[in-house]
Design an enzyme around this catalytic site. Structure first.
Site, PDB file in Angstrom:
ATOM      1  N   GLU A  59      43.509  35.264 -87.050  1.00 19.76           N
ATOM      2  CA  GLU A  59      42.541  35.986 -86.226  1.00 19.76           C
ATOM      3  C   GLU A  59      41.659  35.031 -85.416  1.00 19.76           C
ATOM      4  O   GLU A  59      41.390  35.287 -84.232  1.00 19.76           O
ATOM      5  CB  GLU A  59      41.679  36.888 -87.109  1.00 19.76           C
ATOM      6  CG  GLU A  59      42.350  38.165 -87.557  1.00 19.76           C
ATOM      7  CD  GLU A  59      43.398  37.949 -88.626  1.00 19.76           C
ATOM      8  OE1 GLU A  59      44.214  38.872 -88.867  1.00 19.76           O
ATOM      9  OE2 GLU A  59      43.409  36.848 -89.245  1.00 19.76           O
ATOM     10  N   HIS A 128      40.253  46.827 -97.403  1.00 18.04           N
ATOM     11  CA  HIS A 128      40.704  47.503 -96.185  1.00 18.04           C
ATOM     12  C   HIS A 128      39.927  48.786 -95.915  1.00 18.04           C
ATOM     13  O   HIS A 128      40.387  49.639 -95.153  1.00 18.04           O
ATOM     14  CB  HIS A 128      42.196  47.815 -96.274  1.00 18.04           C
ATOM     15  CG  HIS A 128      43.063  46.602 -96.295  1.00 18.04           C
ATOM     16  ND1 HIS A 128      43.123  45.715 -95.234  1.00 18.04           N
ATOM     17  CD2 HIS A 128      43.896  46.110 -97.237  1.00 18.04           C
ATOM     18  CE1 HIS A 128      43.967  44.741 -95.535  1.00 18.04           C
ATOM     19  NE2 HIS A 128      44.443  44.952 -96.745  1.00 18.04           N
TER      20      HIS A 128
END
Length: 326
Positions: A59, A128
């Protein structure tokens, strides 16, 4: 036409790529796989690897590449798979994307759009299930969007790409399968104002993103009890639409903020403070808040549900605000 939130997002990406040759999509598994949430399904075959670019699992690397592409004149759409992975790119987001215009004395804009899935309610465990959009709404230099409707899913992207500064779009994972009618000519929408999704006169229920369906459900239940609730969808968390927020409170004289983030240091805390600072004498009751429990989100379905804002909890908070306890 009948469509879903997911398909509306895909149509928005397709439209942007067709409108502007500088636009491309990049991220993990967005290409041949079609995206982890199938938002980009079919776009790789339609536009090819130059416009739909798979990235390595880094990322910090690909968000940095997106910033560089934006500085170089492109209009990248960067997809971060889920909001927890954005933590790996915080240096790029906070120290580069948000500050380069200021640090360059106004010489360098960063016209970058970053999309990511946020929120709980899908039994994906603690990592998540974060709702961290309130964290990033703390940062000057970023615009934070939270589309909750098909129209906003379809229309916010192009307007965001026209913004000369970085824009983050948070898509709640529970909304992707939501289906409904969308006008055939649906297109760009504004990314500056809140929207009244249900008018009312007794209490303002203020929310955004994935909690909007629960708030609308709560408003319908309250109506059966004779409580006329106004539902205000913030749509944009930075900059907040103070005029809409304060205008609603001035009309109803009561407010409950519904936020899937944790209560401490949350966007709901900011909203409560702004209402109290600017509309104190309009209030007939303290500002209420319905937030997620201050725990890592559980995996077990019944525990996850117990930790999240629900219509029942929203109804209870509204009853308390209007004095209809019990």
């Amino acid at each position: 036409m009948k469509t879903t939130y997911r398909e509306a997002m895909r149509a928005a990406i397709r439209d942007a790529i067709q409108r502007d040759e500088r636009v491309f999509l990049m991220g993990e598994d967005v290409g041949a796989y079609g995206g982890c949430f199938a938002v980009s399904l079919g776009l790789f075959e339609e536009f090819g690897p130059e416009r739909i670019r798979d990235t390595p699992l880094s990322e910090a690397g690909f968000v940095g590449a997106g910033i560089g592409a934006a500085l170089g004149g492109m209009r990248p759409i960067v997809e971060i798979m889920t909001v927890n992975f954005s933590l790996l790119a915080l240096d790029q987001l906070v120290n580069n994307a948000a500050t380069l215009l200021h640090m360059s004395g106004g010489q360098f804009n960063v016209p970058l759009v970053i999309r990511m899935t946020t929120g709980a309610g899908r039994q994906l465990g603690a990592q998540h299930s974060h709702s961290l959009e309130g964290w990033l709404a703390h940062i000057p230099g970023l615009r934070i969007l939270t589309p909750a409707t098909l129209e906003d899913a379809r229309g916010m992207l192009w307007t965001a790409l026209e913004d000369p500064d970085p824009v983050l779009i948070f898509e709640h994972g529970t909304l992707y399968n939501v289906a409904g009618e969308l006008a055939d000519d649906a297109g760009p929408v504004d990314i500056s104002t809140a929207a009244v999704r249900r008018p009312g006169k007794d209490i303002s229920l203020i929310t955004y993103g994935g909690t909007l369906p629960a708030v609308l459900d709560a408003a319908a239940r309250l109506a059966d009890e004779g409580i006329d609730a106004e539902v205000l969808d913030l749509r944009v968390l930075r900059p907040l639409d103070d005029a809409a927020i304060l205008g609603s409170v001035a009309k109803t004289h009561r407010a409950v903020v519904v936020d899937e983030g944790w209560r401490s240091g949350s966007i709901s805390a900011e909203l409560s403070a702004r209402i109290t600072e600017n509309a104190f004498f309009d209030l007939d009751a303290p500002v209420g808040r319905v937030c997620s429990a201050e725990v890592p989100l559980p995996y077990a379905k019944h525990l996850e549900l117990a930790a999240l804002p629900t219509a029942e909890r929203i109804v209870a908070a509204a009853r308390e605000a209007v004095g209809a306890r019990g």
